[in-house]
Design an enzyme around this catalytic site. Structure first.
Site, PDB file in Angstrom:
ATOM      1  N   GLY A   1      -3.066   2.277  -3.617  1.00 51.70           N
ATOM      2  CA  GLY A   1      -2.620   3.668  -3.658  1.00 51.70           C
ATOM      3  C   GLY A   1      -2.254   4.168  -2.261  1.00 51.70           C
TER       4      GLY A   1
ATOM      5  N   VAL B   1       0.880  -1.170   0.000  1.00 53.72           N
ATOM      6  CA  VAL B   1       0.000   0.000   0.000  1.00 53.72           C
ATOM      7  C   VAL B   1       0.912   1.213   0.000  1.00 53.72           C
ATOM      8  CG1 VAL B   1      -1.529   1.381   1.511  1.00 53.72           C
ATOM      9  CG2 VAL B   1      -2.089  -1.006   1.013  1.00 53.72           C
ATOM     10  N   CYS B   2       0.474   2.282  -0.665  1.00 51.13           N
ATOM     11  CA  CYS B   2       1.202   3.554  -0.627  1.00 51.13           C
ATOM     12  C   CYS B   2       2.606   3.358  -1.211  1.00 51.13           C
ATOM     13  CB  CYS B   2       1.210   4.059   0.824  1.00 51.13           C
ATOM     14  SG  CYS B   2       1.503   5.821   1.044  1.00 51.13           S
ATOM     15  N   SER B   3       3.575   4.100  -0.730  1.00 50.71           N
ATOM     16  CA  SER B   3       4.934   4.016  -1.260  1.00 50.71           C
ATOM     17  C   SER B   3       5.618   2.698  -0.921  1.00 50.71           C
ATOM     18  CB  SER B   3       5.762   5.199  -0.748  1.00 50.71           C
ATOM     19  OG  SER B   3       5.586   5.355   0.650  1.00 50.71           O
ATOM     20  N   GLY B   4       4.933   1.793  -0.239  1.00 52.08           N
ATOM     21  CA  GLY B   4       5.476   0.451   0.007  1.00 52.08           C
ATOM     22  C   GLY B   4       5.875  -0.261  -1.274  1.00 52.08           C
TER      23      GLY B   4
END
Lengths: 264, 264
Positions: free
Chosen positions: B187, B137-140
């Site tokens: 996202g 999730v996200c910048s992961g």
């Protein structure tokens, strides 16, 4: 990690002086900037064993961009959330600021272990009587009720226990976020995201709430239509009740008991 | 709390035998029931200092109804999230199950302190090569990229750093959740809620995902239309970039560096 190499990249980008520790440069803190330069509102959020952390973390994430958020329990010992997250409180009933901009209570199965605890009820009644906003997500509104803070107010709660609010003199409303004077309550668990932005807008204005919403990329797309009992249908509702198990009955029994000793 | 009285209520409702401690009955555990009787998938979720906990907690809350979720870091020492939540890992790189149903990595400013850390990259590359699903999730997704796990895959990330995915051989897609074979990425931050239900449906079927969605009352109502750069507009985007401060540039520098040593 090649700390030296990484440190170099970050130090030049952040222009932060490196603190030498032997020959090894320290990694500077990678943090976000303050979102505004004014006074940061003081928020007290109750932690307790067995809370549903997501109730709290939606608003905590939104508010922490621009407020001072205190995670309060009786002690600073670690507690465990209902989904097994080990958490450390940042403050205690004794040292929590007296006059909060908002007191917040999330829900969770563990709340039914503290709704008849005089120390917790006394703490909530005191801070709630002085706070600018008295707020909750999920079944947390029942815990505010146990502290005598919801008498005469409209409120919401998780759908599975919204009908218990009248035990505490509150009027249940089927809505995602309910604002009645300075009481703001959100629905079950994920309603904390909507609630958090509503509270942030009240405290610091819509502009900061919108910047925070974009930072959190809050543009939801649930993959199924099953977020309310009506949308999910009776079979899914039945399965949630089975998953709740004996808790479903315990909630009512504990609320009936705590309503009897609710502070005036 | 009047533990005796409370204990009595709960003991009768749960039909749990009370364990005597002196004259004081113990409070039984107030917990939810298992949501299914089959094998519980094994999920490994990376914890690290400075992660955005909400990236992880959306899916962790959804998955923990019916999976075994391991919160993994190098040690079991407390770490602190980017919003100041003190957390305790439940397992380490050394004792995390070898063959996971899903490995998960959330984002956060702290990831830019570990993307060039060989121990973290090695752990992710190993578990990612064996896991049924490789997820973020996200910048992961950039951290997965640093471990060489996104080469040739479509993926998403937080809007502010999605353009960095090509450094790791991935193709950025502007979508809430991107599924490409066994790679599933969400996202920014709150996309974890949508992602978590998508992954749960893959692992255990749509019925369990729907029961979980209703349990979490996931029927979002964002108070503003500011969840994407397009909806929020350029002024709000500018303010988020200001809030990110030097991090905005650090992200690219760290990713460029870690792309050079990405495992084959």
């Amino acid at each position: 990690m090649n700390r030296r190499q990484f440190g170099g990249v970050v130090a030049s980008a952040l222009a932060v002086p490196m603190i030498a520790s032997g020959n090894e440069p320290q990694q500077p803190e990678l943090k976000f900037q303050p979102m505004h330069s004014g006074r940061r509102p003081e928020i007290g959020m109750l932690l307790y064993p067995g809370l549903t952390l997501l109730d709290l973390l939606g608003p905590q994430t939104a508010l922490s961009t621009s407020c001072n958020v205190h995670l309060i329990w009786k002690t600073r010992d670690f507690i465990e959330s209902d989904t097994g997250i080990g958490l450390r409180p940042t403050g205690t009933f004794a040292d929590c600021p007296k006059d909060l901009d908002a007191i917040f209570v999330g829900g969770g199965p563990g709340q039914f272990g503290i709704m008849n605890d005089p120390e917790t009820v006394r703490f909530l009644a005191d801070r709630g009587s002085r706070a600018k906003y008295v707020t909750s997500v999920c079944s947390g509104s029942l815990l505010l009720g146990a502290a005598g803070l919801m008498r005469g107010y409209k409120a919401t709660s998780h759908w599975a226990c919204r009908d218990l609010l009248p035990l505490f003199g509150a009027t249940p409303v089927d809505a995602r976020v309910v604002v009645d004077r300075n009481r703001i309550s959100g629905g079950g668990v994920t309603a904390g995201l909507d609630f958090g932005l509503v509270l942030l807008a009240k405290l610091l204005g819509e502009d900061i709430a919108k910047v925070t919403q974009l930072a959190m990329e809050y543009d939801p797309e649930p993959p199924f239509h099953a977020g309310t009992p009506k949308e999910a249908g009776p079979e899914v509702v039945k399965k949630v009740r089975e998953w709740m198990g004996p808790l479903d009955g315990v909630m009512r029994q504990v609320c009936e008991q705590s309503a009897k000793s609710m502070p005036r």
